[in-house]
Enzyme design. Structure first.
Site, PDB file in Angstrom:
ATOM      1  N   CYS A 225      61.912   6.589  75.730  1.00  0.00           N
ATOM      2  CA  CYS A 225      61.829   7.862  75.019  1.00  0.00           C
ATOM      3  C   CYS A 225      62.125   9.024  75.957  1.00  0.00           C
ATOM      4  O   CYS A 225      62.485  10.108  75.520  1.00  0.00           O
ATOM      5  CB  CYS A 225      60.467   8.022  74.360  1.00  0.00           C
ATOM      6  SG  CYS A 225      59.085   7.713  75.466  1.00  0.00           S
TER       7      CYS A 225
ATOM      8  N   GLU B 131      53.138   9.314  69.991  1.00  0.00           N
ATOM      9  CA  GLU B 131      54.251   9.606  70.896  1.00  0.00           C
ATOM     10  C   GLU B 131      55.498   9.065  70.218  1.00  0.00           C
ATOM     11  O   GLU B 131      55.607   7.882  69.956  1.00  0.00           O
ATOM     12  CB  GLU B 131      54.011   8.934  72.250  1.00  0.00           C
ATOM     13  CG  GLU B 131      54.828   9.547  73.375  1.00  0.00           C
ATOM     14  CD  GLU B 131      56.213   8.959  73.492  1.00  0.00           C
ATOM     15  OE1 GLU B 131      57.144   9.562  72.892  1.00  0.00           O
ATOM     16  OE2 GLU B 131      56.377   7.934  74.143  1.00  0.00           O
TER      17      GLU B 131
END
Length: 515
Positions: A320, A286
């Site tokens: 994020c 990720e």
């Protein structure tokens, strides 16, 4: 029957008893500030000569704690220990592995405010952000424990007369967990326990800026009954220890959360078959995002402004999934911009130990320098509407910053800043807004604020992100409710907290028996 999963509730700090409990958690954390923590290899505490010192980003002179810093020799010992422990751990029944996660979740739930307070101290998280991080860690443990119980008998396949067929999942082997500093409990714990409950053994290398919460989590896993060698704790530098662990021929998979550049480096290194390696390594990654909230002319404008501000500036934009871009159609552009600026100027920034502060610091001097550099870029690329100032005399504090009238191809609209900065761009119409939103190499989260059903359905089809939210902000995925992971340079779309996440840590085995 597996008990239904229900996510850990967030704490209501408007209630005095919860406020008192959190303050008590802070006092508990203060009582052990400055302590030293060892590595954990094969169940043994190991001291290293070199140390990693963790500082409070809101008060950069305050030492949170010190951990031993692993070198390659110690990393090798951890890999060997994990490899040996795998031979017995892989045969432990899923029910027993799940029980350890349930016990660990119960321990952290009892110490919830202490762990949250540690996140406030070590990561600079305001109360609500820290509470959400701890709740998510509990969620991951509960959710993955229940998932393995659902999967333990495999998946039904067809059999024929005289033939019995089975489709089972078996663990992969030794996994390397490289966890981030921005969710130093939730993501670190979630990626670790997902691997462990699936029957793998792990070597955990946490982020060097937040190693103390990881050390405390490892203590919890030991207390919960995890056997020696299943979880090995080796903080260290990425260049020395990280590369060594990724390259090692005994490494079967790498689970990484962090920046695009580091993720690409890991992916490339993992693809090389080392001497003695008899598999292709799996990478679960990720890697960040450049996330957009799109506002239509038929949107609830108050909801739009609130969604942009909370998504952009929650935890100082260090997510994020943070809204670092807002794209607003021209009919409502100035009105939305004015409301966003108004709300932003009401935000209070300061030491996150004080409940009234919505925003705390950025994580360290490097992050501070990077964000302030992007603010200078923004002054050339857009119209500064709020913020633009920083103060690193005591901690690493940056005011929530808004730039308006930014062009879609500007650096501020394309590059991940990872700080409290949002760029706002104008679109001719909704189709143009979606086009701008997709104009990025990332594809993690996005949101659409609109009451137009046709536009919502258009976004569902055309907005190319792994997590699309309608009429809410683009942060705050809940385990089991909004499985999380993105497209393109946001990673491998691994969907943490989703129904097929554990499968990534296993391989399928078909068994066919003739009678």
């Amino acid at each position: 029957m597996v008990q239904a999963y229900k996510h850990e509730p967030f704490t209501d700090f408007s209630r005095s008893n919860n406020e008192i409990a959190y303050l008590e958690g802070l006092e508990e954390v203060k009582s052990y500030l400055g302590q030293e923590y060892d590595l954990l290899i094969n169940g043994e505490r190991v001291k290293a000569e070199e140390k990693i010192v963790s500082y409070n980003p809101a008060d950069k002179q305050e030492v949170i704690g010190t951990v031993s810093k692993a070198n390659r020799e110690l990393a090798e010992q951890a890999i060997v220990a994990a490899s040996e422990a795998f031979e017995s751990w892989r045969k432990v029944k899923p029910e027993s592995r799940a029980d350890i996660l349930f016990r660990a979740a119960a321990i952290i739930r009892r110490r919830k405010h202490e762990f949250s307070a540690l996140l406030t101290k070590e990561a600079g998280k305001p109360w609500n952000e820290a509470d959400g991080d701890t709740a998510e860690a509990i969620d991951f443990m509960e959710f993955y424990a229940r998932q393995i119980l659902k999967m333990k008998n495999g998946i039904s396949v067809e059999s024929r007369p005289g033939e019995h067929n089975q489709y089972q999942y078996v663990p992969l082997g030794v996994g390397i967990i490289i966890s981030p500093w921005n969710f130093p409990l939730a993501i670190m714990a979630g990626t670790t326990v997902a691997a462990i409950v699936s029957g793998n053994t792990v070597v955990l290398k946490p982020a060097s800026t937040t190693p103390i919460v990881a050390a405390k989590f490892v203590e919890v896993m030991v207390e919960a009954g995890l056997p020696a060698g299943v979880l090995n704790f080796v903080p260290g530098s990425g260049a020395e220890v990280g590369d060594y662990l990724v390259d090692h021929p005994k490494t079967r998979f790498i689970s990484f959360t962090g920046s695009r550049d580091v993720g690409m480096r890991i992916y490339e290194r993992a693809s090389k078959v080392q001497k003695g390696q008899i598999w292709l390594k799996r990478v679960i990654a990720e890697m960040g995002g450049k996330d957009t909230i799109v506002v239509d002319r038929e949107a609830n404008l108050d909801l739009a402004a609130e969604s942009i501000v909370k998504s952009a500036f929650g935890f100082s934009g260090q997510k994020c999934s943070a809204c670092s871009r807002a794209v607003v159609v021209e009919e409502v552009y100035e009105e939305v911009l004015a409301r966003v600026v108004q709300l932003t100027k009401q935000l209070r920034v300061g030491n996150p130990e004080a409940k009234e502060h919505f925003m705390g610091p950025v994580i360290d001097a490097s992050a501070y320098k990077k964000v302030m550099h992007y603010i200078e870029i923004g002054k050339k690329e857009g119209r500064l509407m709020a913020g633009g100032e920083g103060d690193d005399s005591q901690g690493y504090f940056i005011q929530p910053t808004i730039f308006a009238d930014v062009e879609p191809n500007a650096r501020l609209m394309q590059e991940e800043i990872f700080g409290p900065v949002v760029a706002i761009a104008k679109a001719k119409d909704f189709a143009h807004a979606i086009e701008i939103a997709n104009n990025t190499e990332y594809g993690l989260t996005g949101a659409v604020i609109s009451t137009n059903r046709a536009h919502i359905e258009q976004a569902q089809e055309d907005f190319h992100v792994g997590n699309l939210y309608v009429n809410r902000g683009c942060t705050g995925a809940i385990v089991g409710y909004q499985p999380f992971g993105g497209f393109n340079m946001s990673g491998t779309d691994s969907k943490a907290g989703g129904p097929d996440y554990l499968v990534l840590h296993m391989q399928a085995k078909t068994i066919s028996e003739m009678y």
